[in-house]
Motif scaffolding. Sequence first.
Motif, PDB file in Angstrom:
ATOM      1  N   LEU A  48      24.433 -71.046  17.241  1.00  0.00           N
ATOM      2  CA  LEU A  48      24.624 -72.401  16.718  1.00  0.00           C
ATOM      3  C   LEU A  48      26.117 -72.772  16.699  1.00  0.00           C
ATOM      4  CD1 LEU A  48      22.505 -74.434  15.662  1.00  0.00           C
ATOM      5  CD2 LEU A  48      23.354 -73.927  13.370  1.00  0.00           C
ATOM      6  N   GLN A  49      26.961 -71.785  16.355  1.00  0.00           N
ATOM      7  CA  GLN A  49      28.417 -72.035  16.350  1.00  0.00           C
ATOM      8  C   GLN A  49      28.913 -72.417  17.737  1.00  0.00           C
ATOM      9  OE1 GLN A  49      30.295 -68.549  14.707  1.00  0.00           O
ATOM     10  NE2 GLN A  49      29.072 -68.675  12.842  1.00  0.00           N
ATOM     11  N   LEU A  54      31.972 -74.973  16.874  1.00  0.00           N
ATOM     12  CA  LEU A  54      32.652 -74.467  15.688  1.00  0.00           C
ATOM     13  C   LEU A  54      33.481 -73.236  16.043  1.00  0.00           C
ATOM     14  CD1 LEU A  54      29.757 -74.739  13.074  1.00  0.00           C
ATOM     15  CD2 LEU A  54      31.668 -76.295  13.381  1.00  0.00           C
ATOM     16  N   PHE A  87      25.648 -82.014  12.078  1.00  0.00           N
ATOM     17  CA  PHE A  87      25.269 -80.727  11.483  1.00  0.00           C
ATOM     18  C   PHE A  87      24.450 -80.924  10.214  1.00  0.00           C
ATOM     19  CE2 PHE A  87      29.063 -79.363  13.821  1.00  0.00           C
ATOM     20  CZ  PHE A  87      28.616 -78.190  14.391  1.00  0.00           C
ATOM     21  N   PHE A  89      23.144 -78.193   7.151  1.00  0.00           N
ATOM     22  CA  PHE A  89      23.333 -76.807   6.725  1.00  0.00           C
ATOM     23  C   PHE A  89      22.258 -76.375   5.730  1.00  0.00           C
ATOM     24  CE2 PHE A  89      27.374 -78.935   7.490  1.00  0.00           C
ATOM     25  CZ  PHE A  89      27.918 -78.159   8.504  1.00  0.00           C
ATOM     26  N   GLN A  90      22.087 -75.069   5.667  1.00  0.00           N
ATOM     27  CA  GLN A  90      21.105 -74.520   4.725  1.00  0.00           C
ATOM     28  C   GLN A  90      21.451 -74.884   3.285  1.00  0.00           C
ATOM     29  OE1 GLN A  90      20.708 -70.283   4.972  1.00  0.00           O
ATOM     30  NE2 GLN A  90      19.209 -70.166   3.315  1.00  0.00           N
ATOM     31  N   THR A  91      22.766 -74.811   2.968  1.00  0.00           N
ATOM     32  CA  THR A  91      23.195 -75.060   1.588  1.00  0.00           C
ATOM     33  C   THR A  91      23.652 -76.508   1.378  1.00  0.00           C
ATOM     34  OG1 THR A  91      25.274 -74.072   2.287  1.00  0.00           O
ATOM     35  CG2 THR A  91      23.817 -72.689   0.987  1.00  0.00           C
ATOM     36  N   ASN A  93      25.831 -78.416   1.703  1.00  0.00           N
ATOM     37  CA  ASN A  93      27.282 -78.620   1.861  1.00  0.00           C
ATOM     38  C   ASN A  93      27.746 -80.048   1.611  1.00  0.00           C
ATOM     39  OD1 ASN A  93      26.907 -76.026   2.679  1.00  0.00           O
ATOM     40  ND2 ASN A  93      28.191 -76.164   4.486  1.00  0.00           N
ATOM     41  N   ILE A  95      29.876 -82.762  -0.635  1.00  0.00           N
ATOM     42  CA  ILE A  95      31.075 -82.686  -1.467  1.00  0.00           C
ATOM     43  C   ILE A  95      30.645 -83.045  -2.894  1.00  0.00           C
ATOM     44  CG2 ILE A  95      33.452 -83.482  -1.765  1.00  0.00           C
ATOM     45  CD1 ILE A  95      32.887 -82.211   1.011  1.00  0.00           C
ATOM     46  N   ALA A 107      31.440 -88.622   7.144  1.00  0.00           N
ATOM     47  CA  ALA A 107      31.209 -88.357   8.567  1.00  0.00           C
ATOM     48  C   ALA A 107      31.815 -89.451   9.437  1.00  0.00           C
ATOM     49  CB  ALA A 107      29.716 -88.231   8.842  1.00  0.00           C
ATOM     50  N   ARG A 154      24.095 -87.939   6.556  1.00  0.00           N
ATOM     51  CA  ARG A 154      25.488 -87.731   6.931  1.00  0.00           C
ATOM     52  C   ARG A 154      25.609 -87.276   8.388  1.00  0.00           C
ATOM     53  NH1 ARG A 154      28.674 -83.103   3.736  1.00  0.00           N
ATOM     54  NH2 ARG A 154      27.155 -81.837   4.845  1.00  0.00           N
ATOM     55  N   ASP A 166      20.982 -75.667  10.669  1.00  0.00           N
ATOM     56  CA  ASP A 166      21.011 -74.231  10.391  1.00  0.00           C
ATOM     57  C   ASP A 166      20.160 -73.968   9.154  1.00  0.00           C
ATOM     58  OD1 ASP A 166      21.758 -71.549  10.387  1.00  0.00           O
ATOM     59  OD2 ASP A 166      23.485 -71.933   9.090  1.00  0.00           O
TER      60      ASP A 166
END
Lengths: 225, 508
Positions: A48-49, A54, A87, A89-91, A93, A95, A107, A154, A166
């Motif tokens: 994925l990176q 990334l 992107f 993300f699992q968490t 992310n 702000i 974004a 976003r 991810d």
Amino acid sequence: MYQIDDVTKTYQQGRRVVRALRGVSLTIGAGELVAVQGPTGGGKSTLLQMLGGLDRPTSGTVTLDGADLAGMTDAQLTAARAGTIGFVFQTFNLIPTLTALENVETALVPAKVARQTRTSRAQAALDAVGLGDRGDHLPGELSGGQQQRVAIARALVKNPKVLLADEPTGNLDEETRDEIVDLIEGLWKDQGLTIVLVTHDSVVARRAPRRLRIAKGTLKELPSP
Amino acid sequence: MFFTYLRRELRNRRKQTVVVAIGLAVAIALVIVVNAVSTGVKDAQSEVLESVYGVGTDVTVTQPAAGPGGGPGEGGGPGRFDFGEDDGEASADGMRSLTQDRLDPVMGSATFDSSALDTITDLEHVSGVAATLALQNMSFSGELPDFEALQEGGRVTLRAGPDSSGEASTGDSSFEIEQLTVTGVDPGAAAVGPLTTAELADGRTLEADDEDVAVLDATYAEQQELAVGDTVTVGGEELEIVGTVTSTTGDGVATAADAYVPLATAQRLADLDGQVSDVYVQVDSAENVDAVAGAIEDVLPDASVSTQADLAENVTGTLSTASDLVGTLGTWLGAIVLAAAFGLAILFTVSGVNRRTRELGTLKALGWSRGRVVGQVAGESVVQGLVGGVAGVALGALAVWAVNLAGITLSGGASAGGFVLGGPGGGPPPEGGAAVQDAGAATFGAARPVGVADAANDAVDIVLQAPVSPWIVLAAVGLAVLGGLLAGVFGGRRAARLRPVEALRSLA
């Protein structure tokens, strides 16, 4: 959309050399929804990176729309991420100090669009994920599913060519997981987006028309369901 | 977005923001207080100097004495009384009444030719020059045993008081020594010189064509119960008192000398034609002071040249203690607290960046450029510094206000002052009649140098006034912002090195 040729990626982890990707080749067409499965540490995230610009591969090429991400400078990669890659993300992310609407707006910051346009586009993106009335809530005031919807808004607000997710349902309960997968599926169908979904959840993966499995740095195509 | 994000971050991390701001504020306040007090002490020092050397004097030129009795006013040296066998009037009981007036340059300084004045006037950047002749008038009056009686074994005892007058007895004798400092001034040169800090109390000041008149220090006049119209004896001659002056420095503060006479009169009475003891020089601008002082040293190699800065070192008393304290302790304390505050700001900023690794990595993944992420982090620190700076200025102003309100009194004098009569002559002489010289002349010495003015009158009490200038406020805020900037640089560098991959770290 993506043309990946013989990509290897090795890390130095202390004295140990980790070979995360060992000669991976892959082609992903425009508008495809691809699920990538595999055990933890098998190379899912590394792939994925590479796809998301990334990080750069140790060898091989990663071509996105004819441009080789592996040969780009940091600034060029940043520009590519800002313009064409979304992107999730699992968490989540998000702000934590910014509201849902402001998080979506972040974004659009690199695109330097006018403030008003930025706000209205962010609001539209929130509407699209069903959170139009939660724009002034802070992430902490939203449920996990709602936070991931904001994150999806976003990712999509800049109209990217690809969406890289991810483990987008990794931190969610089953009911919410289905909601999010429905949402992603809907976006894929409605907008013709190219989506790469990394997950170790077979239920999620089975909803994708094309499935890949990556283990020990090697990629394998799984039979279509 | 920059400001929204910045504001939210600072507000959200309120505790950290407050701690860093307080740290910077305390440091800034300390810097302001130290600076203000130090300026106040310096002001006080120059006030003390002004009371002695006059306003507007940038450089003073004197000539150190070549050695005891080496001055041009020869005749036993200053502060000494010589009595010959024929002096005074003998009385029937073997005592002799004696009065004598001596007018000499003050001890420790010699006179020099007034042509130095023209030499200095011709120098570049010199905007004003005035010469004075500082003199010491000592008058002796009393009775001494007849010299024959002394030589037969009479003992002489001298007792000296701490002030200007001495009393002594030699066996049956009694006498008084009175001291008066006299400064010959050029009535025409009003801009520089010792009289610039004096203001008229009564009568008139000296005028250009004055002769044989004197202006008295009001404090001295009061002590001596003298007033305008009376006379004062200088060098054995009675001069009419035409006016009295007080110091502009403060109430009850004595001016540099007890009496002021026209320069020509002083020169004539002291038998020092064309001689001066001090030259006061005014320089056109502050940055030329050292150059002018150097030039004077070149043209007058024997002269002792002092700038205000040199003279400030001679200020004594609590003022000098305060000056040292502020100079060393204050500066060090300020520097240490400032360094601590900077360290605190840097530490918090860096740890903040570490905590926000995933957040900042996510922004990079979203396509935020390195510069934008660094700018965001640095911006937060700078604003934090600014907040600390403003709080520090407020705190510092409050502290300075408290210092001024407390009315700390400093006393100081110029150490050139200080008159002591006595020394070796104060005790009984070892051999019978040490006061009797071989030539049959008694000599009483003021053993220590006699200064510009006596110390008792010269100490000036000054209430410490610590000023806060707009410049120091600006500098203080700048310092705080610098602290924030420094923290931003450290935090920003860390943020710059963050890789966007950090966004994918599933564990925070």
